[in-house]
Design a protein around this motif. Structure first.
Motif, PDB file in Angstrom:
ATOM      1  N   PHE A  33      -6.073   4.910   3.043  1.00 48.05           N
ATOM      2  CA  PHE A  33      -6.388   5.057   4.534  1.00 48.05           C
ATOM      3  C   PHE A  33      -7.074   6.108   5.239  1.00 48.05           C
ATOM      4  CE2 PHE A  33      -3.119   1.528   5.105  1.00 48.05           C
ATOM      5  CZ  PHE A  33      -3.870   0.475   4.522  1.00 48.05           C
ATOM      6  N   ARG A  34      -6.934   7.142   4.162  1.00 48.34           N
ATOM      7  CA  ARG A  34      -7.331   8.726   4.675  1.00 48.34           C
ATOM      8  C   ARG A  34      -8.939   8.643   4.982  1.00 48.34           C
ATOM      9  NH1 ARG A  34      -3.989  12.830   3.128  1.00 48.34           N
ATOM     10  NH2 ARG A  34      -5.455  14.307   3.208  1.00 48.34           N
ATOM     11  N   LEU A  35      -9.225   9.228   5.909  1.00 49.08           N
ATOM     12  CA  LEU A  35     -10.685   9.211   6.434  1.00 49.08           C
ATOM     13  C   LEU A  35     -11.567  10.075   5.389  1.00 49.08           C
ATOM     14  CD1 LEU A  35     -10.349   9.840  10.252  1.00 49.08           C
ATOM     15  CD2 LEU A  35     -10.661   7.664   9.061  1.00 49.08           C
ATOM     16  N   SER A  36     -11.036  10.914   4.749  1.00 52.92           N
ATOM     17  CA  SER A  36     -11.764  11.595   3.809  1.00 52.92           C
ATOM     18  C   SER A  36     -12.505  10.814   2.768  1.00 52.92           C
ATOM     19  CB  SER A  36     -10.973  12.994   2.862  1.00 52.92           C
ATOM     20  OG  SER A  36      -9.805  12.238   2.492  1.00 52.92           O
ATOM     21  N   VAL A  95       1.016  -1.008   0.125  1.00 55.75           N
ATOM     22  CA  VAL A  95      -0.092   0.057   0.060  1.00 55.75           C
ATOM     23  C   VAL A  95       0.804   1.222  -0.064  1.00 55.75           C
ATOM     24  CG1 VAL A  95      -1.631   1.269   1.383  1.00 55.75           C
ATOM     25  CG2 VAL A  95      -1.993  -1.044   1.117  1.00 55.75           C
ATOM     26  N   TYR A  96       1.997   1.364   0.730  1.00 53.16           N
ATOM     27  CA  TYR A  96       2.953   2.599   0.909  1.00 53.16           C
ATOM     28  C   TYR A  96       3.343   2.715  -0.662  1.00 53.16           C
ATOM     29  CZ  TYR A  96       6.953   5.408   1.915  1.00 53.16           C
ATOM     30  OH  TYR A  96       7.740   6.432   1.965  1.00 53.16           O
ATOM     31  N   THR A  97       3.991   1.527  -1.139  1.00 52.84           N
ATOM     32  CA  THR A  97       4.769   1.746  -2.467  1.00 52.84           C
ATOM     33  C   THR A  97       3.679   2.140  -3.539  1.00 52.84           C
ATOM     34  OG1 THR A  97       4.473  -0.976  -2.915  1.00 52.84           O
ATOM     35  CG2 THR A  97       6.449   0.169  -1.978  1.00 52.84           C
ATOM     36  N   LEU A  98       2.634   1.630  -3.599  1.00 49.36           N
ATOM     37  CA  LEU A  98       1.505   1.972  -4.558  1.00 49.36           C
ATOM     38  C   LEU A  98       0.735   3.119  -4.411  1.00 49.36           C
ATOM     39  CD1 LEU A  98       0.546  -1.652  -5.689  1.00 49.36           C
ATOM     40  CD2 LEU A  98       2.178  -0.313  -6.615  1.00 49.36           C
ATOM     41  N   ASP A  99       0.330   3.452  -3.127  1.00 49.26           N
ATOM     42  CA  ASP A  99      -0.769   4.482  -2.742  1.00 49.26           C
ATOM     43  C   ASP A  99      -0.231   5.366  -1.804  1.00 49.26           C
ATOM     44  OD1 ASP A  99      -3.789   4.492  -1.127  1.00 49.26           O
ATOM     45  OD2 ASP A  99      -3.459   5.433  -3.418  1.00 49.26           O
TER      46      ASP A  99
END
Length: 409
Positions: A36-39, A27-31
């Protein structure tokens, strides 16, 4: 929990730790953790909702497995009537007994997030078909049904655990009954996965006539294969849960009483559980097309999957790849025919010598027989020999030499 092997919980806990670390890394490398943002969660983005469910579900399952492993290794075994068995929960210490209720509720919360994620994945297929192929994957009523089912599954497992905990007549139901319901829900989800597989096949057939059909079909085929694999794995997981839990509700508990059968079913549950969430992560967070392996383009150049489809446009001046190859072959044949015509038109005694002896044999016997002489090496680049005064030699047979040594281009 009391009758299962301590190793089974350790195996699943270790596998889930590796899976969770890989999930965060992907998730970190792609996104960059944008999902995970609440918005995005507030706007109802399906990818964000399911990603957060996975982020919460795996730690709940890990808590259950790690605590249970700790209890199993600390309590050890007991000698009952000459048989060495895993110490039952009635013989545990009070401190370990106090950990049973939190771990059971943690497992049920994990079940809620797991079933909710897999049900929302069916809604994700509708979003995918609409965004990629501009097609409808399911009706609006079916979409709303999955949403309602997801909310109900989030509630039913903790409530069921609360009811079974207060059941004094059948204490094993607090462990077995939630797992049985979970297995039945997984079985229904596997049926929904097969229905989605049929819809994917129909969607691919309908997109053949649309614009950019090749790119659309390639993307849909990727998710279709993952959905089929996920359906098979979930089905195996559901069958193992149902068999093990249903046997636990019976009197003899034949499968649970035998260590091999119980451990075998638990191993299938552990492996299929890890594979299930591995596939779900690949579905929600696929590798972008621009990061796919490089492919060879024209003239040995490298092209990624994103610009691979642009190669025919880059070579539009010479047509498509097939046309280019056809033109090259035609040009080669035309040039060869032209050279042969020019060679036939030049008289035998006036042809310019080539860099390879073609009409004259190169052995010493033919040099002596036909009285061949060598010209100046500077004139002929020092590499060829020619016949001198051919018209004055009565023993020089041109036709026999041509038949034996045909021209070479």
């Amino acid at each position: 929990m009391t009758h299962l092997s301590d190793y089974s919980f350790l195996q699943r806990a270790t596998s889930l730790v590796y899976l969770y670390v890989w999930y965060l890394y992907r998730v970190y490398t792609l996104d960059r953790f944008q999902c995970f943002r609440l918005s995005r969660f507030r706007t109802g983005e399906l990818k964000s909702i399911v990603s957060i469910c996975l982020l919460t579900m795996i730690p709940c399952q890990l808590y259950y497995d790690i605590v249970t492993t700790k209890i199993k290794y600390e309590e050890g075994y007991a000698n009952i009537l000459g048989h060495i068995i895993t110490k039952p929960d009635t013989m545990w210490t009070e401190a370990d007994k106090a950990l049973v209720a939190p771990t059971d509720y943690s497992l049920c919360v994990g079940f809620s997030f797991q079933t909710g994620s897999l049900l929302l994945l069916q809604c994700f297929w509708n979003y995918l078909a609409d965004s990629v192929a501009n097609r409808k994957f399911m009706s609006s009523k079916e979409f709303k049904l999955y949403i309602v089912w997801t909310v109900m599954s989030m509630i039913i497992f903790p409530v069921l655990q609360f009811i079974c905990t207060n059941d004094q007549e059948n204490p094993t139901s607090k462990e077995v009954l939630p797992q049985l319901v979970y297995g039945i829900v997984l079985l229904f989800i596997s049926v929904l996965g097969y229905i989605s597989h049929r819809r994917f096949k129909k969607l691919i057939t309908n997109t053949h006539e649309s614009n950019n059909a090749r790119s659309i079909t390639h993307r849909i085929q990727y998710f279709k294969e993952l959905n089929l694999l996920l359906t098979i794995v979930v089905f195996v997981d559901a069958i193992a849960f149902i068999i093990l839990s249903a046997d636990g509700l019976t009197g003899p508990k034949y499968l649970n009483a035998h260590k091999f059968s119980a451990d075998f079913l638990v191993c299938n549950i552990n492996v299929t559980s890890v594979i299930t969430w591995f596939i779900v992560i690949l579905i929600l967070h696929p590798k972008p097309i621009s990061q796919q392996p490089l492919a060879r383009g024209p003239r040995g150049s490298l092209a990624t999957a994103s610009n691979r489809q642009d190669l025919p446009q880059n070579s539009a001046a010479r047509g498509s790849n097939a046309d280019f190859v056809q033109k090259a072959i035609t040009s080669q044949v035309s040039n060869t025919s032209t050279i042969q015509l020019h060679m036939a038109a030049i008289p035998m005694n006036t042809r310019h010598p080539s860099t390879t002896p073609t009409l004259v044999p190169s052995t010493q016997d033919y040099d002596d027989k036909y009285h061949l002489q060598y010209d100046d090496p500077k004139t002929l680049n020092g590499s060829v020999r020619t016949a001198g005064s051919r018209n004055n030699r009565s023993d020089f047979d041109e036709e026999s030499i041509i038949d034996q040594y045909p021209p070479q281009l």
